[in-house]
Design an enzyme around this catalytic site. Sequence first.
Site, PDB file in Angstrom:
ATOM      1  N   ALA A  26      46.852 -10.046  51.427  1.00 45.19           N
ATOM      2  CA  ALA A  26      45.403 -10.085  51.197  1.00 45.19           C
ATOM      3  C   ALA A  26      44.645  -9.949  52.513  1.00 45.19           C
ATOM      4  O   ALA A  26      45.032 -10.521  53.528  1.00 45.19           O
ATOM      5  CB  ALA A  26      45.023 -11.390  50.525  1.00 45.19           C
TER       6      ALA A  26
ATOM      7  N   GLY B 188      16.514  32.598  40.751  1.00 44.17           N
ATOM      8  CA  GLY B 188      15.268  31.910  40.405  1.00 44.17           C
ATOM      9  C   GLY B 188      15.017  30.676  41.252  1.00 44.17           C
ATOM     10  O   GLY B 188      15.936  30.084  41.812  1.00 44.17           O
TER      11      GLY B 188
ATOM     12  N   ARG C 202      10.353  23.979  38.192  1.00 40.58           N
ATOM     13  CA  ARG C 202      10.248  22.769  37.362  1.00 40.58           C
ATOM     14  C   ARG C 202      11.273  21.686  37.701  1.00 40.58           C
ATOM     15  O   ARG C 202      11.203  20.579  37.181  1.00 40.58           O
ATOM     16  CB  ARG C 202      10.347  23.155  35.874  1.00 40.58           C
ATOM     17  CG  ARG C 202       9.064  23.813  35.377  1.00 40.58           C
ATOM     18  CD  ARG C 202       8.972  23.735  33.869  1.00 40.58           C
ATOM     19  NE  ARG C 202       9.795  24.746  33.216  1.00 40.58           N
ATOM     20  CZ  ARG C 202      10.460  24.538  32.092  1.00 40.58           C
ATOM     21  NH1 ARG C 202      10.436  23.351  31.490  1.00 40.58           N
ATOM     22  NH2 ARG C 202      11.183  25.499  31.553  1.00 40.58           N
TER      23      ARG C 202
ATOM     24  N   ASN D  95      18.061  35.160  21.868  1.00 36.91           N
ATOM     25  CA  ASN D  95      18.860  35.759  22.938  1.00 36.91           C
ATOM     26  C   ASN D  95      19.251  34.694  23.959  1.00 36.91           C
ATOM     27  O   ASN D  95      18.396  33.998  24.501  1.00 36.91           O
ATOM     28  CB  ASN D  95      18.005  36.839  23.624  1.00 36.91           C
ATOM     29  CG  ASN D  95      18.724  37.454  24.824  1.00 36.91           C
ATOM     30  OD1 ASN D  95      19.944  37.506  24.859  1.00 36.91           O
ATOM     31  ND2 ASN D  95      17.935  37.912  25.794  1.00 36.91           N
TER      32      ASN D  95
END
Length: 451
Positions: A362, A11, A15, A169
């Site tokens: 660091a 499909g 939408r 369904n």
Amino acid sequence: MSIALVILAAGKGTRMESDTPKVLHKIAGAPMLVHAMQAGSALAPDRIVVVAGHGADQVSAVVTDYDAEASVVRQDEQLGTAHAVAQARDALHGFDGNVLVLYGDTPFIRQQTLEKMAVARARHNLVVLGFDAADPGRYGRLVMQGDKLERIVEYKDASEDERALTLCNSGVLMANSATLFDLIAGVGNDNAAGEYYLTDIVALAHARGLTATTVTCDESETLGINSRPELARAEALFQTRARAALIEDGVAIQAPETLFLSYDTTIGRDAEIEPNVVFGPGVTVESGARIRAFSHLEGCHVSRGAVVGPYARLRPGAELAEDVHVGNFVEIKNAHLDTGVKANHLSYIGDADIGEGTNIGAGTITCNYDGVFKHRTTIGAHAFIGSNTMLVAPVRVGNNALTGSGSVITSDVPDDALALGRAKQATKDGYGRKLVEMLKAKKARLQKETD
Ligand code: UD1
Ligand code: CA
């Protein structure tokens, strides 16, 4: 009985308002089609056939990436769900087990539900998955007679009485392969939509003296996704369930609603997860590790006893052994940190191997990229990398070696050595004050000129 999955994914998904094929939109980091394949995989299928149409090339790439043995067939024109399933016929040539029809846009079917269908299939030729709909809307209605499913009527073709039925369904069904394709061959398109309805095979089965039944599941399992709002709701639903499952399994999650998980996130018992943590795909966190607030992890492995964050980023290939500490604003990519390594502040460590017990100061950066190639940094065990060291890869720092703060290390440092790669400090007595006075005088002069 062997199983084949046929997953409908042709499909367009108009939408969704998207150029991406609908079934490739992601939930928890994986295309919804992959969720559907994963759901079906619970039955250990012998074959998987995906029916693709819109965006078939893209769909095909995702399918084979997930499962190299899965096949993809094309349905160029979407003439209906029966026509879609029929496209899988050749791919299933020689297969005589059960076919389970699933949908690429219906990602939440649970393993137990599919197992119930397989059990029911032993007693009936055709098993359809139904659900009691809160709002039956435009779903096809299941017309039952006792525990037998008599037929399915599409909303568009249903009478008032049939529309009043709430048992709907899901579209998911199971039948023996030969039976299914024989029945589909008898389906026509003389209906309100002019489509070949897969649902028509129930009435055809009866006409041939075969039996059909319904297995029901919770409506949330059959949630189909047709629009972005529905996709967003599906994502939220996935997250809610995945968080709850982890909590059940013994993970300590401080603020579950702020934790974001992927479809494949694995977290061990007694691991602690602080608020606002994001797990991208491919993360494993072992028991007893601690992920502190605002950390982002993907494609990585965190071992027992390790502490990550707050504000840490682990990218693909980050491998943290036991008791490693990775602190705030530290980014790790494609790097192995051995037991007890500490990198606590403001560092980038990419394409590196770091030996046991080493401390990364660091601001240390592995300069791994020369603009064209990536290079590796190797650091031995119990080394000490001074703050703000630049490690220009490829480079190796030995066991127990030290680098001075602010060093730019461009050549290998042997075991036990101290490497200093920075300009020598010059200190000039009284110059600080002199310089300030000079600058102040200059400012006063300029001020006068503009007045
Ligand atoms: C279908 C069922 C309906 C059920 C509903 C559940 C039929 C005739 N009807 O209706 O009873 O309640 O699903 O959501 O089966 N697809 C293809 N190729 C096609 C047609 C469809 O791949 O030619 C795919 C679609 O991409 C979609 C799925 O099959 O993922 C369902 O098709 P759709 O047209 O949405 O069926 P519904 O009208 O929703
Ligand atoms: Ca639909």
